[in-house]
Write an enzyme that holds these catalytic residues in place. Structure first.
Site, mmCIF file in Angstrom:
data_model
loop_
_atom_site.group_PDB
_atom_site.id
_atom_site.type_symbol
_atom_site.label_atom_id
_atom_site.label_comp_id
_atom_site.label_asym_id
_atom_site.label_seq_id
_atom_site.Cartn_x
_atom_site.Cartn_y
_atom_site.Cartn_z
ATOM 1 N NE ARG A 1 5.762 2.761 -5.312
ATOM 2 C CZ ARG A 1 5.575 1.893 -4.319
ATOM 3 N NH1 ARG A 1 6.186 0.714 -4.348
ATOM 4 N NH2 ARG A 1 4.793 2.183 -3.300
ATOM 5 C CG HIS B 1 7.691 -3.538 3.976
ATOM 6 N ND1 HIS B 1 7.114 -4.320 4.954
ATOM 7 C CD2 HIS B 1 6.652 -2.988 3.282
ATOM 8 C CE1 HIS B 1 5.803 -4.244 4.864
ATOM 9 N NE2 HIS B 1 5.491 -3.444 3.858
ATOM 10 C CD1 TRP B 2 8.020 -4.709 -2.030
ATOM 11 C CD2 TRP B 2 9.417 -3.343 -3.104
ATOM 12 N NE1 TRP B 2 7.327 -4.156 -3.080
ATOM 13 C CE2 TRP B 2 8.162 -3.323 -3.753
ATOM 14 C CE3 TRP B 2 10.457 -2.563 -3.600
ATOM 15 C CZ2 TRP B 2 7.932 -2.542 -4.886
ATOM 16 C CZ3 TRP B 2 10.213 -1.794 -4.716
ATOM 17 C CH2 TRP B 2 8.971 -1.789 -5.359
ATOM 18 N N GLY C 1 0.774 -1.234 0.000
ATOM 19 C CA GLY C 1 0.000 0.000 0.000
ATOM 20 C C GLY C 1 0.804 1.283 0.000
#
Length: 290
Positions: free
Chosen positions: A187, A268-269, A39
């Protein structure tokens, strides 16, 4: 390592689900795997899994939606119960696709959606792989600096390329150099869509119902978790600065059929930074090799 140029040709379709438009890209043949993205600002399905789709499509039908609120899907998310709202729409998408049961792969925000779907409708989920999912005890401590960076993107002086680059390079990944400038620019452009600015999908709840929303968003408080028998693998970057790695143990301690893999030197990825490892583990786990 897979790069954006390795993406196969993907069929693109937009489905109407309960009055919302859900954009889906898919490729490959075999058991269906629905991949739900995170998100962060400007996120989308294909960009989140750009290093994984081709490899998984060798064995599976890979279905990659843009989550509600992101990409080419309808904007706006029900802030009173966001994960329930997302879960309901993804379940409706499965109905539109004619799929009774699927594997779920979910990263962060998408991981929370996958877990909520499995809790609400376990008969629709074959196997589930979660990477740093939201909702794993996150309401019990002050938000991480990474989460604060994510949630503050549209506040204050508003979105900017610098704010997005800071979030991605400082908090989303362990190795800042692993993310090309082009990915950040793409992005950023997606993050300043006027519809998204008007209704940011990821934000802290406020108002009189805020505590209730936070409670609903913490799966470790849900008694159904201890009864969820769906075979689950949790992958968590040991250096995750968005969702604390301690959430991995919270899930593994409560779920009766959950394996845990903590990935060293990774943020986190996981699916992006450790793509080769992720692709191998994901493909084998979904095939039933534990």
């Amino acid at each position: 390592m897979t790069t954006p140029t390795d993406l196969p040709t993907m069929q693109e379709t937009t489905y109407d689900v309960d009055g919302k438009k859900i954009f889906v890209a898919e490729t490959g043949d075999g058991p269906p795997v629905v991949m739900l993205h995170g998100g962060g600002p400007g996120a989308s399905g294909v960009s989140n899994y750009v290093r994984n789709i081709a490899r998984l499509a060798e064995r599976y039908r890979v279905i990659v939606p843009d989550m509600p609120g992101y990409g080419r899907s309808s904007k706006g998310v029900d802030g009173a119960d966001p994960f329930g709202y997302l879960s309901g729409l993804i379940r409706g998408l499965l109905d539109e696709l004619g799929l009774e049961k699927v594997h779920l792969v979910g990263n962060s925000y998408g991981g929370a959606c996958a877990l909520r779907l499995a809790l609400d409708a376990p008969h629709r989920v074959d196997r589930m792989l979660l990477m740093g999912p939201a909702g794993a005890g996150t309401t019990r401590a002050v938000p991480t600096r990474g989460m604060k960076s994510l949630l503050s993107y549209y506040t204050g002086d508003g979105p900017s390329r610098l704010k997005l680059e800071t979030f991605i390079r400082n908090y989303l990944v362990f190795n800042a150099a692993s993310v090309p400038d082009s990915a950040i620019e793409d992005r950023y452009q997606a993050s300043i869509d006027p519809e998204v600015i008007a209704s940011p999908p990821a934000k802290l709840p406020s108002g009189p119902g805020a505590l209730r929303t936070l409670w609903k968003s913490d799966f470790t408080r849900d008694p159904r978790l201890s009864r969820l028998s769906v075979p689950t693998l949790v992958l968590w970057g040991a250096e995750d600065k968005v969702n604390r790695p301690s959430g991995a143990r919270m899930l593994a301690d409560r779920m009766p059929n959950c394996d845990l893999y903590l990935v060293a030197n990774t943020g986190h990825w996981v699916q992006f930074e450790r793509a080769d490892l992720f692709n191998r583990i994901c493909s084998d786990f979904l095939a039933g090799h534990r």
